[in-house]
Design an enzyme around this catalytic site. Structure first.
Site, PDB file in Angstrom:
ATOM      1  N   GLU A 166     -13.073  -9.422  -8.807  1.00  0.00           N
ATOM      2  CA  GLU A 166     -12.852 -10.406  -7.171  1.00  0.00           C
ATOM      3  C   GLU A 166     -13.729 -11.619  -7.883  1.00  0.00           C
ATOM      4  O   GLU A 166     -14.999 -11.703  -7.934  1.00  0.00           O
ATOM      5  CB  GLU A 166     -13.609  -9.414  -5.619  1.00  0.00           C
ATOM      6  CG  GLU A 166     -13.894 -11.022  -4.818  1.00  0.00           C
ATOM      7  CD  GLU A 166     -12.204 -11.107  -4.598  1.00  0.00           C
ATOM      8  OE1 GLU A 166     -12.372 -12.520  -4.328  1.00  0.00           O
ATOM      9  OE2 GLU A 166     -11.403 -10.644  -4.585  1.00  0.00           O
ATOM     10  N   ASP A 197     -12.742 -13.454 -12.664  1.00  0.00           N
ATOM     11  CA  ASP A 197     -11.626 -14.152 -12.968  1.00  0.00           C
ATOM     12  C   ASP A 197     -10.737 -12.611 -12.699  1.00  0.00           C
ATOM     13  O   ASP A 197     -10.867 -12.179 -14.324  1.00  0.00           O
ATOM     14  CB  ASP A 197     -10.931 -14.937 -13.572  1.00  0.00           C
ATOM     15  CG  ASP A 197      -9.854 -15.085 -13.792  1.00  0.00           C
ATOM     16  OD1 ASP A 197      -8.961 -15.676 -12.532  1.00  0.00           O
ATOM     17  OD2 ASP A 197      -8.981 -14.737 -14.806  1.00  0.00           O
ATOM     18  N   GLY A 198      -9.644 -11.932 -12.094  1.00  0.00           N
ATOM     19  CA  GLY A 198      -8.736 -10.447 -12.667  1.00  0.00           C
ATOM     20  C   GLY A 198      -8.231 -10.476 -13.835  1.00  0.00           C
ATOM     21  O   GLY A 198      -8.002  -9.729 -14.413  1.00  0.00           O
ATOM     22  N   HIS A 200       0.728  -0.926   0.128  1.00  0.00           N
ATOM     23  CA  HIS A 200       0.308  -0.024  -0.448  1.00  0.00           C
ATOM     24  C   HIS A 200       0.686   1.219   0.382  1.00  0.00           C
ATOM     25  O   HIS A 200       0.578   2.054  -0.398  1.00  0.00           O
ATOM     26  CB  HIS A 200      -0.919  -0.050   1.166  1.00  0.00           C
ATOM     27  CG  HIS A 200      -2.238  -1.434   0.904  1.00  0.00           C
ATOM     28  ND1 HIS A 200      -2.624  -1.188   1.806  1.00  0.00           N
ATOM     29  CD2 HIS A 200      -2.495  -1.851  -0.193  1.00  0.00           C
ATOM     30  CE1 HIS A 200      -3.050  -2.612   1.750  1.00  0.00           C
ATOM     31  NE2 HIS A 200      -3.287  -2.583   0.176  1.00  0.00           N
ATOM     32  N   SER A 221      -6.656  -2.350  -1.015  1.00  0.00           N
ATOM     33  CA  SER A 221      -6.377  -1.639  -1.870  1.00  0.00           C
ATOM     34  C   SER A 221      -7.624  -0.918  -3.316  1.00  0.00           C
ATOM     35  O   SER A 221      -7.183   0.380  -4.198  1.00  0.00           O
ATOM     36  CB  SER A 221      -5.543  -2.212  -3.122  1.00  0.00           C
ATOM     37  OG  SER A 221      -6.006  -3.900  -3.326  1.00  0.00           O
ATOM     38  N   ASP A 234      -2.222  -8.389  -7.203  1.00  0.00           N
ATOM     39  CA  ASP A 234      -2.130  -8.975  -6.160  1.00  0.00           C
ATOM     40  C   ASP A 234      -3.067 -10.280  -5.839  1.00  0.00           C
ATOM     41  O   ASP A 234      -4.383 -10.223  -5.240  1.00  0.00           O
ATOM     42  CB  ASP A 234      -2.666  -8.239  -5.069  1.00  0.00           C
ATOM     43  CG  ASP A 234      -2.122  -8.466  -3.726  1.00  0.00           C
ATOM     44  OD1 ASP A 234      -1.609  -9.366  -3.363  1.00  0.00           O
ATOM     45  OD2 ASP A 234      -3.342  -7.497  -2.959  1.00  0.00           O
ATOM     46  N   HIS A 262      -7.079  -8.424  -8.073  1.00  0.00           N
ATOM     47  CA  HIS A 262      -8.165  -9.559  -7.208  1.00  0.00           C
ATOM     48  C   HIS A 262      -8.496  -8.155  -5.755  1.00  0.00           C
ATOM     49  O   HIS A 262      -7.170  -8.379  -5.167  1.00  0.00           O
ATOM     50  CB  HIS A 262      -6.631 -10.439  -6.833  1.00  0.00           C
ATOM     51  CG  HIS A 262      -6.011 -11.150  -8.151  1.00  0.00           C
ATOM     52  ND1 HIS A 262      -5.278 -11.041  -8.979  1.00  0.00           N
ATOM     53  CD2 HIS A 262      -6.551 -12.450  -8.311  1.00  0.00           C
ATOM     54  CE1 HIS A 262      -5.522 -12.065 -10.018  1.00  0.00           C
ATOM     55  NE2 HIS A 262      -5.999 -12.958  -9.709  1.00  0.00           N
TER      56      HIS A 262
END
Length: 285
Positions: free
Chosen positions: A117, A142-143, A18, A99, A168, A41
């Site tokens: 997500e 799915d990312g 972060h 995030s 991530d 993600h």
């Protein structure tokens, strides 16, 4: 997917991730053109450090807990702690932002944000936590598929030439995850070459990451920068000894701003045998 970030929110890995994320946002928003940010993600976007999940591991005490108790004097860390305090003013004294919340906090009214997500429960919480912000689109998907579908970004009549992609993943299967990351980066950089890409990765034994670094350096980006924080010695493959951020197409002078911040985190959070580094895998031409 069984991973739940609520058990790990606010730990040393979140702190590094972060701090770097906000440094990237601030560097990119220094120019007036609007941005598009994608978080592949995203998790639920907001966590409670007094929850049973967080209390069970106690990981936040060795991360954000230490920093708030004795804040290091570094501008990037101070920036991060201001964001934490702003989140707690809005959501309570035990809140910790993920995030997606930090992206919404740091970016501007004309910028746009997409967050992905896959887990239905987490995606529902994410939608609730970001409700009311017209800049943010939540995708239950799915990312990596989201990267293919959403990049290069166009929203309405606006094409975004600049932006940020945060990758991530949970690393439930680490080697396979690295394969997916490299494939996604190669594809995305080819189609959206001017964006900045930031990848978080765990460190157990650093030497085991060398194949990933070699492949990352070969992605056709203009530069590749590593920022790593190891809070424990690099001697156990059974725990997460630290973590790192790989940044492709890093903004100008990001390395010089990150180096003192990462060193300050090492001093503040590290146990005996700790280490830190900010190094170029591929320096900008």
């Amino acid at each position: 997917m069984n991973y739940r970030h609520a058990f790990h929110a606010g730990n040393h890995a979140d702190v590094l991730k972060h701090v770097v994320l906000l440094a990237l946002c601030d560097a990119l928003t220094a120019k007036p053109a609007p941005l598009f940010a994608l978080d592949t993600h995203a998790g639920r976007g907001l966590y409670a450090l007094d929850s049973n999940s967080a209390q069970r591991t106690g990981e936040a005490e060795g991360g954000i807990g230490r920093l708030l108790a004795e804040p290091p004097r570094d501008p990037l860390i101070e920036r991060y702690l201001r964001a934490i305090r702003a989140c707690r003013v809005e959501h309570g004294r035990a809140a910790y932002p993920g995030s997606p919340w930090l992206l919404a906090h740091a970016l501007r009214p004309d910028d746009r944000i997409a967050v992905c997500e896959l887990h239905p429960e987490e995606a529902g919480q994410l939608q609730a936590n970001l409700a009311g912000d017209p800049r943010v689109a939540v995708h239950e998907r799915d990312g990596y598929a989201g990267m293919k579908a959403l990049l290069p970004p166009k929203i309405g009549a606006t094409r975004y030439n600049r932006g940020l992609v945060l990758i991530d993943p949970p690393y439930e299967a680490q080697l396979e995850e690295f394969d997916a990351i490299i494939a996604a980066l190669r594809d995305a950089v080819t189609r959206w070459p001017h964006a900045t890409y930031a990848v978080w990765y765990p460190i157990k034994l650093r030497r085991s990451l060398q194949p990933f670094f070699r492949r990352a350096a070969a992605v056709p980006a203009k530069s590749a920068l590593l920022a790593e924080l190891q809070v424990y010695p690099d001697n156990s493959p059974l725990r997460m000894n630290g973590s790192g951020m790989l940044v492709l197409n890093a903004p100008w002078q990001l390395d010089t701003r990150l180096a003192p911040a990462v060193e300050a985190l090492r001093v503040a959070l590290g146990e005996p045998g700790n280490s830190a580094r900010v190094e170029w895998l591929q320096a900008p031409a």
